[in-house]
Scaffold this motif. Structure first.
Motif, mmCIF file in Angstrom:
data_model
loop_
_atom_site.group_PDB
_atom_site.id
_atom_site.type_symbol
_atom_site.label_atom_id
_atom_site.label_comp_id
_atom_site.label_asym_id
_atom_site.label_seq_id
_atom_site.Cartn_x
_atom_site.Cartn_y
_atom_site.Cartn_z
ATOM 1 N N HIS A 2 15.363 -14.392 9.501
ATOM 2 C CA HIS A 2 15.663 -13.054 10.016
ATOM 3 C C HIS A 2 15.881 -12.071 8.858
ATOM 4 O O HIS A 2 15.436 -10.923 8.919
ATOM 5 C CB HIS A 2 16.886 -13.106 10.924
ATOM 6 C CG HIS A 2 17.279 -11.786 11.488
ATOM 7 N ND1 HIS A 2 16.516 -11.129 12.422
ATOM 8 C CD2 HIS A 2 18.345 -10.984 11.233
ATOM 9 C CE1 HIS A 2 17.090 -9.988 12.724
ATOM 10 N NE2 HIS A 2 18.202 -9.870 12.022
ATOM 11 N N GLN A 3 16.560 -12.532 7.812
ATOM 12 C CA GLN A 3 16.817 -11.670 6.654
ATOM 13 C C GLN A 3 15.516 -11.287 5.961
ATOM 14 O O GLN A 3 15.349 -10.138 5.535
ATOM 15 C CB GLN A 3 17.755 -12.364 5.675
ATOM 16 C CG GLN A 3 19.154 -12.530 6.212
ATOM 17 C CD GLN A 3 20.006 -13.402 5.312
ATOM 18 O OE1 GLN A 3 19.514 -14.071 4.416
ATOM 19 N NE2 GLN A 3 21.314 -13.390 5.567
ATOM 20 N N GLN A 4 14.599 -12.237 5.848
ATOM 21 C CA GLN A 4 13.308 -11.944 5.217
ATOM 22 C C GLN A 4 12.544 -10.914 6.045
ATOM 23 O O GLN A 4 11.946 -9.990 5.496
ATOM 24 C CB GLN A 4 12.483 -13.239 5.087
ATOM 25 C CG GLN A 4 11.106 -13.036 4.514
ATOM 26 C CD GLN A 4 11.112 -12.584 3.063
ATOM 27 O OE1 GLN A 4 12.084 -12.760 2.347
ATOM 28 N NE2 GLN A 4 10.014 -11.996 2.636
ATOM 29 N N HIS A 5 12.587 -11.054 7.367
ATOM 30 C CA HIS A 5 11.911 -10.095 8.236
ATOM 31 C C HIS A 5 12.533 -8.705 8.092
ATOM 32 O O HIS A 5 11.818 -7.705 7.972
ATOM 33 C CB HIS A 5 11.981 -10.573 9.690
ATOM 34 C CG HIS A 5 11.222 -9.706 10.633
ATOM 35 N ND1 HIS A 5 11.845 -8.753 11.397
ATOM 36 C CD2 HIS A 5 9.906 -9.646 10.919
ATOM 37 C CE1 HIS A 5 10.940 -8.132 12.116
ATOM 38 N NE2 HIS A 5 9.744 -8.651 11.861
ATOM 39 N N GLU A 6 13.858 -8.655 8.089
ATOM 40 C CA GLU A 6 14.544 -7.373 7.925
ATOM 41 C C GLU A 6 14.223 -6.735 6.579
ATOM 42 O O GLU A 6 14.059 -5.525 6.476
ATOM 43 C CB GLU A 6 16.062 -7.557 8.078
ATOM 44 C CG GLU A 6 16.505 -7.813 9.492
ATOM 45 C CD GLU A 6 16.210 -6.629 10.402
ATOM 46 O OE1 GLU A 6 16.425 -5.470 9.989
ATOM 47 O OE2 GLU A 6 15.740 -6.874 11.524
ATOM 48 N N LEU A 12 9.078 -1.479 4.307
ATOM 49 C CA LEU A 12 8.057 -0.649 4.942
ATOM 50 C C LEU A 12 8.630 0.710 5.334
ATOM 51 O O LEU A 12 8.012 1.751 5.091
ATOM 52 C CB LEU A 12 7.486 -1.368 6.174
ATOM 53 C CG LEU A 12 6.434 -0.601 6.958
ATOM 54 C CD1 LEU A 12 5.205 -0.319 6.098
ATOM 55 C CD2 LEU A 12 6.044 -1.382 8.202
ATOM 56 N N ALA A 13 9.830 0.709 5.916
ATOM 57 C CA ALA A 13 10.465 1.971 6.326
ATOM 58 C C ALA A 13 10.759 2.855 5.111
ATOM 59 O O ALA A 13 10.537 4.075 5.151
ATOM 60 C CB ALA A 13 11.752 1.683 7.095
ATOM 61 N N ASP A 14 11.230 2.250 4.020
ATOM 62 C CA ASP A 14 11.510 3.028 2.806
ATOM 63 C C ASP A 14 10.230 3.643 2.249
ATOM 64 O O ASP A 14 10.212 4.819 1.846
ATOM 65 C CB ASP A 14 12.171 2.143 1.740
ATOM 66 C CG ASP A 14 13.577 1.714 2.127
ATOM 67 O OD1 ASP A 14 14.151 2.309 3.076
ATOM 68 O OD2 ASP A 14 14.098 0.765 1.491
ATOM 69 N N GLN A 15 9.176 2.846 2.216
ATOM 70 C CA GLN A 15 7.911 3.355 1.693
ATOM 71 C C GLN A 15 7.368 4.447 2.605
ATOM 72 O O GLN A 15 6.822 5.441 2.125
ATOM 73 C CB GLN A 15 6.882 2.219 1.547
ATOM 74 C CG GLN A 15 5.594 2.658 0.902
ATOM 75 C CD GLN A 15 5.784 3.226 -0.503
ATOM 76 O OE1 GLN A 15 6.625 2.768 -1.266
ATOM 77 N NE2 GLN A 15 5.007 4.244 -0.837
ATOM 78 N N LEU A 43 4.217 -7.353 6.187
ATOM 79 C CA LEU A 43 5.058 -7.517 7.374
ATOM 80 C C LEU A 43 4.264 -8.179 8.504
ATOM 81 O O LEU A 43 4.758 -9.105 9.154
ATOM 82 C CB LEU A 43 5.609 -6.165 7.833
ATOM 83 C CG LEU A 43 6.450 -6.185 9.113
ATOM 84 C CD1 LEU A 43 7.691 -7.065 8.933
ATOM 85 C CD2 LEU A 43 6.840 -4.768 9.505
ATOM 86 N N MET A 44 3.040 -7.744 8.730
ATOM 87 C CA MET A 44 2.226 -8.346 9.792
ATOM 88 C C MET A 44 1.907 -9.808 9.489
ATOM 89 O O MET A 44 1.931 -10.647 10.399
ATOM 90 C CB MET A 44 0.938 -7.543 9.987
ATOM 91 C CG MET A 44 1.186 -6.193 10.637
ATOM 92 S SD MET A 44 -0.294 -5.277 11.099
ATOM 93 C CE MET A 44 -1.268 -5.292 9.625
ATOM 94 N N ALA A 45 1.653 -10.139 8.249
ATOM 95 C CA ALA A 45 1.379 -11.537 7.877
ATOM 96 C C ALA A 45 2.604 -12.412 8.125
ATOM 97 O O ALA A 45 2.486 -13.533 8.634
ATOM 98 C CB ALA A 45 0.957 -11.615 6.418
ATOM 99 N N TYR A 46 3.766 -11.891 7.782
ATOM 100 C CA TYR A 46 4.997 -12.656 8.009
ATOM 101 C C TYR A 46 5.248 -12.839 9.501
ATOM 102 O O TYR A 46 5.648 -13.915 9.947
ATOM 103 C CB TYR A 46 6.180 -11.963 7.336
ATOM 104 C CG TYR A 46 7.436 -12.801 7.368
ATOM 105 C CD1 TYR A 46 7.588 -13.884 6.509
ATOM 106 C CD2 TYR A 46 8.449 -12.527 8.269
ATOM 107 C CE1 TYR A 46 8.726 -14.660 6.544
ATOM 108 C CE2 TYR A 46 9.592 -13.298 8.317
ATOM 109 C CZ TYR A 46 9.730 -14.363 7.443
ATOM 110 O OH TYR A 46 10.858 -15.142 7.492
ATOM 111 N N GLU A 47 5.035 -11.796 10.288
ATOM 112 C CA GLU A 47 5.236 -11.899 11.731
ATOM 113 C C GLU A 47 4.244 -12.863 12.369
ATOM 114 O O GLU A 47 4.555 -13.495 13.376
ATOM 115 C CB GLU A 47 5.148 -10.519 12.385
ATOM 116 C CG GLU A 47 6.370 -9.675 12.099
ATOM 117 C CD GLU A 47 6.285 -8.274 12.664
ATOM 118 O OE1 GLU A 47 5.169 -7.840 13.044
ATOM 119 O OE2 GLU A 47 7.332 -7.609 12.726
#
Length: 169
Positions: A2-6, A12-15, A43-47
């Motif tokens: 969960h931490q890695q996803h966050e 992504l949000a910062d960028q 992010l999509m690869a991780y999801e």
């Protein structure tokens, strides 16, 4: 996990916030847009990997059940065959124990994957019921007519194990 996803979502949000801040009348700079796209793809690869990561503890548990179940039932078959030989007891029951031993050897290389571990674990647990049925028939506790139930049980276990292996391909 969960931490890695966050962490990836925050990056992504910062960028994205930086890209919006840099957006002037001429648009977002090329390098800022490239970084934004790279973070979105990460992010999509991780999801995409998340279902496999979430199922990993259960898959490992299933792998242990599968590994030991088939080997334990091979040991049961070997014990029955040895008992037949040492005690001079046969009455044709070797015709059940030897194929059972060979069948359990085919279960030794079964591998649990994320997609097939539940069906293989079910087959492995059902194998114990079939083994108990075999022992009870051979020892004369149950009528030889229960051999039909033994064959049906073995067909169920074999089919479930084979289906589990096909989902891997």
């Amino acid at each position: 996990m969960h931490q890695q996803h966050e962490k990836l979502v925050r990056a992504l949000a910062d960028q994205h916030a930086r890209a919006v801040a840099q957006d002037h009348d001429e648009g977002v700079p090329e390098e800022s847009f490239g970084v934004l796209m790279a973070r979105a793809q990460a992010l999509m690869a991780y999801e995409t990997q998340m279902p496999a990561l979430l199922a990993e503890p259960e898959r490992v548990r299933s792998e242990k059940v599968i590994f030991w179940s088939w080997r334990a039932q091979s040991a049961v078959a070997v014990a029955l065959i040895l008992a037949f030989r040492l005690l001079g007891y046969s009455n044709g029951w070797s015709a059940l124990a030897v194929p059972y031993l060979v069948g359990t050897f085919f279960g030794w290389p079964l591998k649990a994957t994320v997609k097939n571990h539940l069906s293989l674990r079910t087959a492995s647990v059902a194998l114990h019921a079939v083994g108990v049925l075999l022992v009870l028939i051979v020892l004369g506790v149950l009528s030889p007519w229960f051999t039909i139930a033994l064959l049906i049980g073995w067909a169920f276990v074999g089919t479930a194990a084979a289906d589990g292996q096909e989902t891997e391909k």
